[in-house]
Design an enzyme around this catalytic site. Sequence first.
Site, PDB file in Angstrom:
ATOM      1  N   ASP A 451       0.726  -1.250   0.200  1.00 15.27           N
ATOM      2  CA  ASP A 451       0.406   0.477   0.289  1.00 15.27           C
ATOM      3  C   ASP A 451       0.243   1.276   0.002  1.00 15.27           C
ATOM      4  OD1 ASP A 451      -2.258   1.433   0.304  1.00 15.27           O
ATOM      5  OD2 ASP A 451      -3.500   0.333   1.659  1.00 15.27           O
ATOM      6  N   ASP A 517     -10.456   1.516  -4.179  1.00 10.95           N
ATOM      7  CA  ASP A 517     -10.965   0.843  -2.658  1.00 10.95           C
ATOM      8  C   ASP A 517     -12.316   1.149  -3.453  1.00 10.95           C
ATOM      9  OD1 ASP A 517      -8.485   1.114  -1.511  1.00 10.95           O
ATOM     10  OD2 ASP A 517      -9.351   2.510  -0.499  1.00 10.95           O
TER      11      ASP A 517
END
Length: 712
Positions: A451, A517
């Site tokens: 990430d 997301d």
Amino acid sequence: MRIDSDTVHLRAGGTSVVVQLDDHRLPRILHWGEDLGDLGEEALQLIALTAQPAVGDSAVTYPQPVPMLGQLHEGWLGRPGLVGDSAGRRWAPVFLTTGSELTGTAEAVTLTVEARDDAYALSLVLELEVLHASGLVRQRARLRNGSEEVFRVDGLELALPVPAEADELLDLTGRWSLERVPQRRAFDVGEWVRASRGGKPGLEHTLLLAAGRPGFGFRSGRVWATHLAWSGNQTLAAERTPANIRRLSAVEGLAAGEVELAEGDEYVTPWQYGSWGDGLDELAARFHRHLRSSDAHPAGPRPVLVNTWEAVYFDQDLDTLLRFAEEAAAIGAERFVVDDGWFVGRRDDTSSLGDWVVDPERWPTGLGPLADRVRELGMDFGLWFEPEMVNLDSRLAREHPEWIFDAGHGTGLPSRHQHVLDLGHPEAYAYVLDRMSDLIGELGIAYVKWDHNRYLLDAGHTRSGRPGLRAQTLAAYRLMDELHRRHPGLEIESCASGGGRIDLGVLERTQRVWPSDCNDPHERLEILRWTGLLVPPELQGTHLGAAESHTTHRTHPLSYRAEKAVWGHFGVELDLLTVDDETKRDVSGWIAFHKEHRALLHGGTSVHADLTETAARLEGVVAPARDEALFAFSITERPRTWPVGRVGLPGLDDARDYAVRAVFPVGGTPGGAQPPWLSDGVTLPGRVLRLVGLEMPSLDPDRSVLLHVRAV
Ligand code: DGJ
């Protein structure tokens, strides 16, 4: 092969590039696009002649074949090629070519041109390649300082020309959870510039900057696009000069003094890629073929994964995740990924980034028992990291404040409560590498979800205060490369709050991207479609999320959520510990369907119909042998007209007959009025399916049908 001719022709993968090299001038591309066939020397000379524009009365403003790298001295007033200097001197270089070479390998045809500016003691090597597997073009420059005076580079920009028919621009924008929104405009005189300045391409990054024939669509309309294979700061520009020269250029964004060349030092630009096609599908297919032919491309079927994030967020412990893993295996998952929350003290996003030690409170026996059980259940084990980040509330930040970026005014603005760890600092780099590598080894991690949840701002190396953005990107690459070297077979996902770091640079070292997301299928349809301009389906994570989307709060039936997830690298982000048995059965059915069609979904050619009804979409994937295809027809809003009419199926072989049938992987139908052919299916020639098409069902918004097509 040394080149004697003034004009050279590079051909590969259905693409031709004709380059002019006369007069010792830097190369000028006269044609980039469709294959021109086998051209003799005479034809090449005539192309060079007929490409010469009419010259007006001004040597500066007259049109001229577009330089790969613009130079003031040649009368180029467009975007500059090399920007740099030695304390205000050596700022207007004049490179003259000294030699060129054409070479061929199994991978590419390469033109290498050497040039020098003797007065400035600078030398330049330009490489232009056309790749066999894809027909992509790529170019880069290597600049070398031959003087004892330091030469500072502020930018080294290359450009690809597009013809005058390319009169409309397309690029993408977006934001968190709504990445890759297309925007179009006329290609007017001036510059349309898309810059990334946050240390990564970013959520709003365009991926590609395209110019094409007005109205170009997925299936037709010639279109050209550029992309920079670089995961840091960059600018893509479409430029049209008053003399009607049109170029697509790309340049790495360099902060003050990031590239200072001492005598003998070199700076090499990232590769600038170019693709073209008759329609966006052909243009995208070149990038897909390129990635599929790359060493980094994952071998074998993409394992269906279950990810813990939207199910439990930070609420992890052994017992919960053991039960979760059992459920994951029971529905057919092949990989189990533990997301954020496993390391010491991490209870929310305010603390602990950087402390890559398993939390002893929540995991008193470590993550080993879970990883072992996951493998016993027949899955492989994945773990989340955010290697480039640190929370000030962490042991790492307390012990090593000097490892956190600081340009001279402190650590600066937090974002998601976090700061950036300076990986250009050798000890910080070694610490992260060792922690990750140890955990990967100890736990047998097969997959790292990597990430990167904030932008870099005034990211200065702590001691010197000098910018560390470029070094950070290079360090991240080094870290990924080293982990791959130490742990053969390891897969890495490039996730950056969703689609914040998607580019061909990171894709040389990662096996999938997380495009967004947002698991809402309504948005995901568009995100997959537009991310697909660069990234093939098997490298795009697509997850089946909760009935009520966690990011948009829209609610969708499982059938639509699952249908939109099967198209990419399929994953499940549902809370399997709370959903009912019927839901689990249905999810399992979709997983089985995905596995059955995975080779087609992940190895075929992506196609999209150009429909006039803006509320309808038809996307598909056609097997390379064109003997099988899968299409999804979707309605996204209430259509203006009802029904939407016949829709042609693109990408099939005109000369073959195909059986088309609607498939409902777990039973049921999406409702709405069905056209008569749909219940039993139909067999028709590919040519009829393309040109006449089939009536589609009248569906409610956010409903779809899948059509399976097989050659008979
Ligand atoms: C952002 C990612 O995109 C999510 O999938 C999740 O991993 C969170 N970060 C975790 O903090």
